[in-house]
Design a protein around this motif. Sequence first.
Motif, PDB file in Angstrom:
ATOM      1  N   GLY A   1       1.330  -4.108  -4.448  1.00 19.72           N
ATOM      2  CA  GLY A   1       0.459  -4.055  -3.449  1.00 19.72           C
ATOM      3  C   GLY A   1       0.653  -2.780  -2.943  1.00 19.72           C
ATOM      4  O   GLY A   1       0.285  -2.425  -1.606  1.00 19.72           O
ATOM      5  N   HIS A   2       1.263  -1.909  -3.659  1.00 17.16           N
ATOM      6  CA  HIS A   2       1.549  -0.200  -3.281  1.00 17.16           C
ATOM      7  C   HIS A   2      -0.006   0.629  -3.587  1.00 17.16           C
ATOM      8  O   HIS A   2       0.056   0.243  -4.802  1.00 17.16           O
ATOM      9  CB  HIS A   2       2.775   0.301  -3.763  1.00 17.16           C
ATOM     10  N   PRO A   3      -0.461   1.477  -3.104  1.00 18.62           N
ATOM     11  CA  PRO A   3      -1.329   2.092  -3.556  1.00 18.62           C
ATOM     12  C   PRO A   3      -0.961   3.272  -4.352  1.00 18.62           C
ATOM     13  O   PRO A   3      -1.679   3.683  -5.302  1.00 18.62           O
ATOM     14  CB  PRO A   3      -1.874   3.021  -2.235  1.00 18.62           C
ATOM     15  N   ALA A   4       0.280   3.722  -4.406  1.00 13.63           N
ATOM     16  CA  ALA A   4       0.614   4.870  -5.507  1.00 13.63           C
ATOM     17  C   ALA A   4       2.352   4.616  -5.240  1.00 13.63           C
ATOM     18  O   ALA A   4       3.063   3.964  -4.859  1.00 13.63           O
ATOM     19  CB  ALA A   4       0.287   6.082  -5.003  1.00 13.63           C
ATOM     20  N   LEU A   5       2.701   5.296  -6.661  1.00 11.93           N
ATOM     21  CA  LEU A   5       4.122   5.486  -6.611  1.00 11.93           C
ATOM     22  C   LEU A   5       4.834   6.483  -5.620  1.00 11.93           C
ATOM     23  O   LEU A   5       3.840   7.615  -5.360  1.00 11.93           O
ATOM     24  CB  LEU A   5       4.718   5.807  -8.050  1.00 11.93           C
ATOM     25  N   ARG A   6       5.687   6.322  -5.236  1.00 14.48           N
ATOM     26  CA  ARG A   6       6.514   7.702  -4.397  1.00 14.48           C
ATOM     27  C   ARG A   6       6.709   8.806  -5.240  1.00 14.48           C
ATOM     28  O   ARG A   6       7.254   8.385  -6.442  1.00 14.48           O
ATOM     29  CB  ARG A   6       7.658   6.999  -3.521  1.00 14.48           C
ATOM     30  N   PRO A   7       6.603   9.964  -4.950  1.00 12.30           N
ATOM     31  CA  PRO A   7       6.951  11.159  -5.815  1.00 12.30           C
ATOM     32  C   PRO A   7       8.049  10.896  -6.516  1.00 12.30           C
ATOM     33  O   PRO A   7       8.210  11.259  -7.811  1.00 12.30           O
ATOM     34  CB  PRO A   7       6.913  12.290  -4.966  1.00 12.30           C
ATOM     35  N   PRO A   8       9.369  10.646  -5.823  1.00 11.00           N
ATOM     36  CA  PRO A   8      10.485  10.731  -6.894  1.00 11.00           C
ATOM     37  C   PRO A   8      10.532   9.508  -8.043  1.00 11.00           C
ATOM     38  O   PRO A   8      10.987   9.468  -9.038  1.00 11.00           O
ATOM     39  CB  PRO A   8      11.709  10.183  -5.928  1.00 11.00           C
ATOM     40  N   GLN A   9       9.541   8.552  -7.637  1.00 14.34           N
ATOM     41  CA  GLN A   9       9.493   7.136  -8.772  1.00 14.34           C
ATOM     42  C   GLN A   9       8.629   7.702  -9.924  1.00 14.34           C
ATOM     43  O   GLN A   9       8.991   7.188 -10.846  1.00 14.34           O
ATOM     44  CB  GLN A   9       8.734   5.971  -7.813  1.00 14.34           C
ATOM     45  N   VAL A  10       7.823   8.610  -9.764  1.00 14.07           N
ATOM     46  CA  VAL A  10       6.860   8.866 -10.702  1.00 14.07           C
ATOM     47  C   VAL A  10       7.637   9.404 -12.005  1.00 14.07           C
ATOM     48  O   VAL A  10       7.645   8.548 -13.096  1.00 14.07           O
ATOM     49  CB  VAL A  10       6.008   9.902 -10.565  1.00 14.07           C
TER      50      VAL A  10
ATOM     51  N   MET B   1      19.557   7.600  -6.221  1.00 15.50           N
ATOM     52  CA  MET B   1      18.326   7.665  -5.032  1.00 15.50           C
ATOM     53  C   MET B   1      19.153   6.859  -3.826  1.00 15.50           C
ATOM     54  O   MET B   1      19.787   5.926  -4.209  1.00 15.50           O
ATOM     55  CB  MET B   1      17.326   6.807  -5.566  1.00 15.50           C
ATOM     56  N   PRO B   2      18.820   7.197  -2.565  1.00 19.80           N
ATOM     57  CA  PRO B   2      19.540   6.550  -1.694  1.00 19.80           C
ATOM     58  C   PRO B   2      18.804   5.341  -1.581  1.00 19.80           C
ATOM     59  O   PRO B   2      17.970   5.005  -1.996  1.00 19.80           O
ATOM     60  CB  PRO B   2      19.331   7.351  -0.389  1.00 19.80           C
ATOM     61  N   THR B   3      19.608   4.217  -0.868  1.00 21.86           N
ATOM     62  CA  THR B   3      19.252   2.854  -0.576  1.00 21.86           C
ATOM     63  C   THR B   3      17.920   2.820   0.117  1.00 21.86           C
ATOM     64  O   THR B   3      17.754   3.667   1.044  1.00 21.86           O
ATOM     65  CB  THR B   3      20.364   2.307   0.214  1.00 21.86           C
ATOM     66  N   GLY B   4      17.003   2.266  -0.203  1.00 22.83           N
ATOM     67  CA  GLY B   4      15.894   2.119   0.660  1.00 22.83           C
ATOM     68  C   GLY B   4      14.746   2.834   0.182  1.00 22.83           C
ATOM     69  O   GLY B   4      13.653   2.920   0.418  1.00 22.83           O
ATOM     70  N   SER B   5      15.003   3.586  -1.107  1.00 26.37           N
ATOM     71  CA  SER B   5      14.129   4.628  -1.389  1.00 26.37           C
ATOM     72  C   SER B   5      13.090   4.016  -2.512  1.00 26.37           C
ATOM     73  O   SER B   5      12.227   4.896  -2.994  1.00 26.37           O
ATOM     74  CB  SER B   5      14.772   6.065  -1.790  1.00 26.37           C
ATOM     75  N   GLY B   6      13.341   2.938  -2.813  1.00 35.93           N
ATOM     76  CA  GLY B   6      12.493   2.319  -3.873  1.00 35.93           C
ATOM     77  C   GLY B   6      13.012   2.471  -5.214  1.00 35.93           C
ATOM     78  O   GLY B   6      12.189   2.438  -6.103  1.00 35.93           O
ATOM     79  N   LYS B   7      14.396   2.069  -5.247  1.00 38.37           N
ATOM     80  CA  LYS B   7      14.746   2.223  -6.694  1.00 38.37           C
ATOM     81  C   LYS B   7      14.195   1.123  -7.592  1.00 38.37           C
ATOM     82  O   LYS B   7      13.821   1.139  -8.725  1.00 38.37           O
ATOM     83  CB  LYS B   7      16.493   1.921  -6.688  1.00 38.37           C
ATOM     84  N   SER B   8      14.112  -0.332  -6.938  1.00 39.09           N
ATOM     85  CA  SER B   8      13.736  -1.208  -7.738  1.00 39.09           C
ATOM     86  C   SER B   8      12.636  -1.164  -8.364  1.00 39.09           C
ATOM     87  O   SER B   8      12.410  -1.749  -9.279  1.00 39.09           O
ATOM     88  CB  SER B   8      13.944  -2.581  -6.658  1.00 39.09           C
ATOM     89  N   LEU B   9      11.527  -0.656  -7.638  1.00 43.90           N
ATOM     90  CA  LEU B   9      10.337  -0.653  -8.418  1.00 43.90           C
ATOM     91  C   LEU B   9      10.430   0.319  -9.502  1.00 43.90           C
ATOM     92  O   LEU B   9       9.575  -0.028 -10.681  1.00 43.90           O
ATOM     93  CB  LEU B   9       9.483  -0.160  -7.476  1.00 43.90           C
ATOM     94  N   CYS B  10      11.285   1.135  -9.693  1.00 39.38           N
ATOM     95  CA  CYS B  10      11.285   1.904 -10.980  1.00 39.38           C
ATOM     96  C   CYS B  10      11.599   1.216 -12.288  1.00 39.38           C
ATOM     97  O   CYS B  10      11.576   1.717 -13.209  1.00 39.38           O
ATOM     98  CB  CYS B  10      12.304   3.131 -10.741  1.00 39.38           C
TER      99      CYS B  10
HETATM  100  P1  ADP Z   1      16.199   0.503  -3.024  1.00 45.49           P
HETATM  101  O1  ADP Z   1      16.113  -0.591  -4.048  1.00 45.49           O
HETATM  102  O2  ADP Z   1      16.154   1.711  -3.225  1.00 45.49           O
HETATM  103  O3  ADP Z   1      17.156   0.082  -1.701  1.00 45.49           O
HETATM  104  P2  ADP Z   1      13.808  -0.848  -2.383  1.00 45.49           P
HETATM  105  O4  ADP Z   1      13.350  -1.074  -3.799  1.00 45.49           O
HETATM  106  O5  ADP Z   1      14.377  -2.290  -1.741  1.00 45.49           O
HETATM  107  O6  ADP Z   1      14.862   0.259  -2.238  1.00 45.49           O
HETATM  108  O7  ADP Z   1      12.536  -0.229  -1.553  1.00 45.49           O
HETATM  109  C1  ADP Z   1      12.390  -0.181  -0.375  1.00 45.49           C
HETATM  110  C2  ADP Z   1      11.265  -0.199   0.323  1.00 45.49           C
HETATM  111  O8  ADP Z   1      10.345   0.512  -0.154  1.00 45.49           O
HETATM  112  C3  ADP Z   1      10.741  -1.765  -0.057  1.00 45.49           C
HETATM  113  O9  ADP Z   1      10.208  -2.195   1.238  1.00 45.49           O
HETATM  114  C4  ADP Z   1       9.716  -1.471  -1.134  1.00 45.49           C
HETATM  115  O10 ADP Z   1       8.724  -2.325  -1.067  1.00 45.49           O
HETATM  116  C5  ADP Z   1       8.999  -0.283  -0.360  1.00 45.49           C
HETATM  117  N1  ADP Z   1       8.646   0.466  -1.657  1.00 45.49           N
HETATM  118  C6  ADP Z   1       9.076   0.977  -2.871  1.00 45.49           C
HETATM  119  N2  ADP Z   1       8.298   1.723  -3.565  1.00 45.49           N
HETATM  120  C7  ADP Z   1       7.119   1.907  -2.697  1.00 45.49           C
HETATM  121  C8  ADP Z   1       5.942   2.591  -3.225  1.00 45.49           C
HETATM  122  N3  ADP Z   1       5.735   3.017  -4.085  1.00 45.49           N
HETATM  123  N4  ADP Z   1       4.877   2.608  -2.262  1.00 45.49           N
HETATM  124  C9  ADP Z   1       5.278   2.080  -0.953  1.00 45.49           C
HETATM  125  N5  ADP Z   1       6.426   1.104  -0.619  1.00 45.49           N
HETATM  126  C10 ADP Z   1       7.278   1.239  -1.475  1.00 45.49           C
END
Ligand code: ADP
Length: 651
Positions: A16-25, A41-50
């Motif tokens: 459900g995200h419109p795009a990847l965040r720049p560091p994720q790309v 990457m710091p906690t909360g920056s979206g590591k898991s999605l990578c």
């Molecule tokens: P980390 O594992 O780095 O601690 P998370 O993977 O839990 O961080 O991501 C932190 C938050 O950012 C989550 O709420 C996640 O849904 C959101 N997030 C991650 N990637 C994106 C993205 N590309 N666009 C919008 N939100 C994102």
Amino acid sequence: MSVVSSPLDLLHQYFGHPALRPPQVPIVEAAMIGADVLAVMPTGSGKSLCFQLPAVALPGLTLVVSPLISLMKDQVDELVRRGIGAAALHSGQTADERRDVLRRAHGGALRLLYVAPERFASDYFTSALHDWPVSRFVVDEAHCVSEWGHDFRPDYRRLADAADACHRSDNGPGRPPVLAFTATATPEVRDDIVSLLGMRQPQVFVSGFDRPNIELGVRPVSGDREKRALLPELIGKSRSLVYASTRKSAEDASETLVDAGIAAAAYHAGLSDTERTRVQDAFAAGTLQVVCATNAFGMGIDRPDLEVVVHKELPASVEAYYQEVGRVGRDGRPAVATLLWNYVDVKTREFLIDKRDEEGGRGDVEPDPGDQDRRRRLEHLKLKRMVAYADGTGCLRMTILRYFGDPDAGADCQSCGNCLRRAALTEAQLLFVRKILSGVARGGERWGRRNIAAMLVGQAEELPEALASLSTSGLLKDHDSKLIEKWIDALVGAGALSSSPDIYRTLRLTAVGRDVMAGRQTTITLLVPTVRVKAAGGGKKKKAAKAGRSPKRGVPATALAPVAKSAEPDEAMLNALRAWRRDEARTRAVPAYVVLHDKTIDAIAHERPRSLADLGEISGIGPAKLAAYGEAILRVLTGAGVPESRSHGVS
Ligand code: ADP
């Protein structure tokens, strides 16, 4: 889910995200092409999605090693909710539950399998690995593999072999690609991750550590009394966290704030569950303005709108510090992080590090003396890096970003406490500096700062003979030798002096230093040392801290004081103030003296106030003038070379 969908479609569809965040790309790209990846990457920056997105996009199973059962559960629940086949294997499950997960993995029903590291000690599990087509081997919290990391996990040492045992989903030779993620990786930790996980030509990404909306500052203090005096001032009306190194100190901070009429409470492991929940709820609901916590205050509260964090004592490491700092300003609005810095606190930390060994380590296992030694050395080393941050004269933001290896660590940020205090010197300060430089030159460039300072103030009894009767001995006899030592440090920081890289720290003049001393160079910018505020005579409730002043009325408790006190007002500053007055008078169509009298302008240039409170004490500035012109005057002073501290009276 279709293998032919593009990762972007899958990102929309499943996450459900419109795009990847720049560091994720670039991380996702590297993962998709099958490279080994180390991402910091710091906690909360979206590591898991990578790793989750490639896991959904590519055939085969992604194994995710994660050390925390609770995090595993959260991620699995979230993935399942999004319609992605995911499960976890850990010691918190019954044998039946584990068997069921293994069966689903065998049947190919899972895209992601989260595994606790200790599972790899089980032969049954490792032999199962041979049978699954594994597309990616992900190691989360990868710093756990390193003894340099803050939570070393011996089980992580099995992971290189475990990855080798996996069968590649594309039937290619060798093991599946290894992706390692961590939020804390100093260069030592990073090297360990690469070698101990057996990574091959990994693509390394470090990003996202900068939090530009957080203003970092270090405030030198003389002791607890001054800390108490400063706390209410630093916090004001902001929703804040205060971090303390002990329960007692957290309690003390909370009492101080309550005495000052601020809704605060302590939060630490010594409280009952009920009490902790009460504090958390009140803070979350906004009825409690400040929580004074030990580091027990973990994930309990997740308010994005915290504005201020104060560290009452030195944290144990830069990692710990930055993680705690990171809890403020998560909504992107300006936030302030201040570290109260007193060298005595280093001793407390050292004591805590050494004491833990005497108490027999962490658990009930008999500690290995070799391990203890190693751990102690590491903790002392980390503490040293923290001290270097607190005591340094460089840009604070850059210091932290460099520590984490973030390539965004550019030049000075111009917005941290050190950058803001770095100022061009006034005439009087320049003269003062030239005297110090002459002292170094006359001493034959053979001495360290303590001796040079003692010689300049004329502490004859403490001096080596060679320094006792120079023409510069006693040249600064009205000044404090400790302060001169700080000026020497600042001159080293500004490149006017160098100090030898040995224990003697012998001072020498650089080319810049010689030019300044000889008057060939008349401008120099440096971090003007801070004078410690002495809390006015006892009693927590005294108002001494109100305006952040030293007890001597009218002397700003700041850096500029030692020279400014006796100095004539600086011409540039007077001119700037007069020019501002002229413009103001024109705008209001009144004579200049109606805006401010000459006498008042002179007094402002002399006193150099740094806050509205200080300005308000100057004769000729009543409440109406303060309201009408206060901010503008402070801006003029800042522009004319007096660095302004943000909301807190002095810096
Ligand atoms: P980390 O594992 O780095 O601690 P998370 O993977 O839990 O961080 O991501 C932190 C938050 O950012 C989550 O709420 C996640 O849904 C959101 N997030 C991650 N990637 C994106 C993205 N590309 N666009 C919008 N939100 C994102």
